[in-house]
Design an enzyme around this catalytic site. Structure first.
Site, PDB file in Angstrom:
ATOM      1  N   SER A   1       1.990   1.070  14.077  1.00 42.60           N
ATOM      2  CA  SER A   1       2.297   2.308  13.358  1.00 42.60           C
ATOM      3  C   SER A   1       2.664   2.035  11.895  1.00 42.60           C
ATOM      4  O   SER A   1       1.828   1.609  11.116  1.00 42.60           O
ATOM      5  CB  SER A   1       3.414   3.048  14.098  1.00 42.60           C
TER       6      SER A   1
ATOM      7  N   ASP B   1      -5.631  -3.665   1.635  1.00 50.57           N
ATOM      8  CA  ASP B   1      -6.725  -2.927   0.992  1.00 50.57           C
ATOM      9  C   ASP B   1      -6.712  -3.103  -0.525  1.00 50.57           C
ATOM     10  O   ASP B   1      -7.767  -3.187  -1.158  1.00 50.57           O
ATOM     11  CB  ASP B   1      -6.623  -1.436   1.336  1.00 50.57           C
TER      12      ASP B   1
ATOM     13  N   LYS C   1      -1.793   1.485  16.581  1.00 52.62           N
ATOM     14  CA  LYS C   1      -1.179   2.787  16.858  1.00 52.62           C
ATOM     15  C   LYS C   1      -1.149   3.561  15.542  1.00 52.62           C
ATOM     16  O   LYS C   1      -0.270   3.400  14.717  1.00 52.62           O
ATOM     17  CB  LYS C   1       0.220   2.596  17.432  1.00 52.62           C
TER      18      LYS C   1
END
Length: 728
Positions: free
Chosen positions: A589, A600, A614
């Site tokens: 999460s 990224d 998740k």
């Protein structure tokens, strides 16, 4: 003018020689740089031997002392890595040896457990599964599990499907069958707990016999069920206050607010499957004698089958109305046939309906409401452990909470709680366990703990108000402050983030200020085993290290009224130090939001193993009378790249993949946790350690955490190389 041609020739020769040397040096430097570039590329791919070889060649071509240092660091890590590889291979070979012995003795299920362990440690998993003895065993246990389903031997089939699912995680068949078997066992545990406990004891004895065959010194732990020795569970109390209007509200909320389109037809058919399981599960007639009457049971099943046909014929516009009529018909048929209490019908229909959605969407009934509210407030009085029930009904420690009484006592993830205040804790519900373990501040509870290697010990633990800090350093200092330096020579700092709370951003700010004052040059952020937490906290953590761009966005597959997509962006003034983030399969999460965003933007190197996957967001929808609520998935997280981290059924990609993959066995993970506990516990007069064999005064017990933790060692190596000039 007289020219000494001889001297002039000598001069020109020297100039030419210097030019040649410079050209050679330049060529040598170019070749060295090329080798360095290839070496660092190999390092990111986890090819440490190749890295060592290439850097060694580069160093031989260069007089760069930094390269010499890099070579020594790589060689040191390669030696350590070889030790880890040997440990892993030993575990793999042991699992195979024990599996083959168990198979020869016809302990097929226990042999399958060993095959699963060997599979998880195998370098080439596909090749391992194709070995004839493994392939034959898998074929035999699959057939045995299917027969166990027919005979309603749910423990057997669930056990097999669990192992098969671990070895074929993308095969939906094993997940579906495991879910079906687990659902039947849940019914038996809830409505016939005494018989269920007796059945579990038989199952455990069978498994202990297999363990004793492999290890004759293993002591059996199973005792016959004693009515006075066990916690009582009462489904009447669990379903207190459950009403049909709550179910109706929840079904409507799900149909209108779930993150993707879901029809009343899907929900209704799931609910009907739940009721069908209720009336066809052998053994429940002891709780509900009427289902032992074949005529009554068949009459109610006929109503269920008719309801499936009705819903199948309903048009999309009619589904809501047909669903309500079906529920009315079910209640009427129930009264005329098997006469279940209404709350049982409501509960089982709800369980079946919402199991069609995802594991995170469910109704919180009135009996669970207070405990749920406690868990979301972030503060409670207890011992500080996260618990779950395993496949055999054991109460297992998922993790001790940081700085809690249980943590300081030395209770570990994976330990079993066999007794609570002397009473047998096997097959106890999580709610029962929480109610008996927690209690007023200052009171005590006795937990009997069994470690994975079979050691059993009683712990008398004094309850405290648990306020968990989310940021930890490398080593606890006297007085409670943290030493963040994992490498004081290179000024590499380490911080571990245990979860994401309202105070995480403030705690992180203070930690970064402390690091700055002490001249930190690089940071390791450890997000392993971090289950997540608040979305806002995750974006605040990312914002500390990013100066611009979208951090995370949330959206569903459909637009929901009053729930617009969320997009969080970074602001300027970020921390610019080199950064490595550690993740593993238990990073979930919010942990995945942070590691994924930093990856990224190429702001950090991610090291470890693929994260949990998740990526869903849940909201609470109050139900009728506001004594219950629906916890419903309403959207998913998306990383800056636009990728969703959530693990969907049958998915082959999910979560955050590390830039540098470093695997750890369960034994290595446990050893690393034990070493970390020794370094993190307070050891002065303010809070004395309670770990056995640890001194209560003086310096901390020295355990080499880096020697026990290959992922952390890799992170340190990468930052040392980067600080020495490596372009990673």
């Amino acid at each position: 003018m007289n020219i000494n041609w001889r001297l002039w020739a000598i001069f020109l020769g020297l100039v030419l020689a210097c030019a040649i040397v410079k050209a050679q040096d330049k060529a040598s430097q170019f070749a060295s740089d090329q080798l360095k570039s290839e070496a660092f590329k190999a390092l990111r791919g986890g090819e440490y031997d190749r890295t060592n070889e290439l850097l060694g060649k580069a160093a031989s071509m260069s007089n760069d002392p930094a390269l010499t240092k890099m070579v020594s660091w790589i060689q040191q890590f390669a030696t350590q890595r070889q030790e880890f590889a040997v440990q892993k291979q030993k575990g793999h070979d042991k699992a195979i040896t024990e599996g083959q012995k168990l198979l020869a003795a016809r302990y097929s299920e226990a042999a399958l457990d060993r095959v699963r362990d060997a599979f998880l440690l195998a370098d080439n998993k596909d090749t391992f599964l194709k070995e004839p003895w493994v392939a034959n065993l898998l074929k035999d246990v699959r057939e045995a599990a299917e027969q166990a389903d027919v005979e309603q031997k749910w423990f057997t089939s669930q056990h097999v499907y669990s192992d098969l699912g671990a070895m074929e995680p993308t095969n939906p068949v094993w997940k579906d069958r495991f879910k079906a078997a687990a659902g039947r066992l849940r019914l038996l545990a809830m409505y016939t707990p005494d018989d269920f406990k007796a059945t579990v004891d038989v199952e455990v004895k069978r498994r202990e016999a297999a363990e004793q065959f492999i290890n004759p010194t293993t002591q059996p732990t199973t005792k016959p069920v004693d009515e006075n020795d066990s916690f009582k569970s009462d489904w009447h109390e669990m379903l207190r206050g459950v009403r049909m209007d709550m179910l109706m509200d929840a079904l409507e909320d799900a149909q209108t607010s779930y993150w993707r389109d879901v029809t009343y037809k899907t929900l209704t058919n799931g609910g009907l499957k739940g009721l069908s399981a209720l009336v066809t599960t052998r053994g429940l007639e002891k709780a509900f004698p009427s289902i032992g009457d074949t005529a009554r049971r068949d009459a109610f099943l006929a109503t269920i089958n008719q309801s499936v046909e009705q819903m199948g014929k309903a048009s999309p516009n009619e589904e809501g109305r047909v669903m309500r009529r079906i529920l009315d018909n079910l209640l009427a048929s129930n009264q005329n046939t098997i006469q279940f209490p209404e709350e049982v019908i409501v509960n089982e229909f709800a369980d079946g309906a919402f199991s069609e959605l995802d594991p995170f969407s469910s109704i919180i009934w009135p009996s669970d409401w207070d405990e749920f509210n406690k868990s979301t407030q972030g503060e409670f009085s207890g011992v500080g452990i996260e618990i779950k029930s395993d496949d055999e009904g054991n109460l297992k420690v998922v993790s001790p909470l940081e700085d809690s009484p249980a943590y300081r006592m030395g209770i570990h993830a994976g330990d079993l709680i066999t007794r609570i205040n002397g009473k047998n804790a096997r097959n106890i519900s999580i709610n029962q366990a929480v109610k008996n373990i927690t209690g007023p501040q200052g009171t005590s509870v006795v937990l009997t703990i069994k470690t994975p290697d079979g050691v059993v010990k009683d712990y008398t633990i004094r309850r405290e108000v648990i306020r968990v800090s989310s940021i930890k350093g490398y080593r606890r200092q006297p007085g409670g402050s943290w030493d963040y330096f994992i490498d004081s020579d290179q000024k590499i700092a380490y911080l571990r983030m245990t979860n994401f709370t309202k105070s995480t951003e403030e705690e992180l700010g203070k930690a970064l200020d402390d690091m700055k004052q002490h001249g930190t040059k690089a940071i390791i952020m450890d997000l392993r085993n971090n289950p997540g937490g608040l979305l806002a906290a995750a974006t605040e953590v990312c914002d500390k290290f990013l100066s611009k761009g979208v951090i995370v966005s949330t959206r569903g597959e459909r637009e929901l009224p009053g729930q617009p997509p969320i997009e969080a962006k970074a602001s300027p003034d970020d921390v610019k130090l080199p950064l490595v983030v550690l993740v593993n399969q238990f990073s979930a999460s919010a942990s995945e939001i942070v590691s994924g965003a930093l990856q990224d933007y190429k702001r950090a190197l991610i090291v470890g193993e693929r994260s949990f996957g998740k990526g869903s967001v849940q909201m609470l929808f109050p139900l009728a009378s506001r004594t219950a609520a629906l916890k419903l998935t309403t959207s998913h997280y998306y990383l800056p790249s636009g990728r969703c981290i959530h693990k969907e059924d049958n998915a082959t990609t999910w979560g955050v993949d590390p830039d540098v993959k470093v695997e750890m066995s369960s034994e290595q993970m446990r050893a690393a946790q034990e070493a970390r506990i020794e370094m993190e516990v307070l050891r002065d007069g303010e809070v004395k350690p309670q770990i056995a064999a640890a001194p209560t005064t003086g310096p901390a017990v020295k355990k080499d955490l880096l020697a026990a933790d290959p992922q952390l060692s890799a992170a340190v190596l990468l930052l040392k190389l980067e600080l020495a000039g490596a372009e990673l």
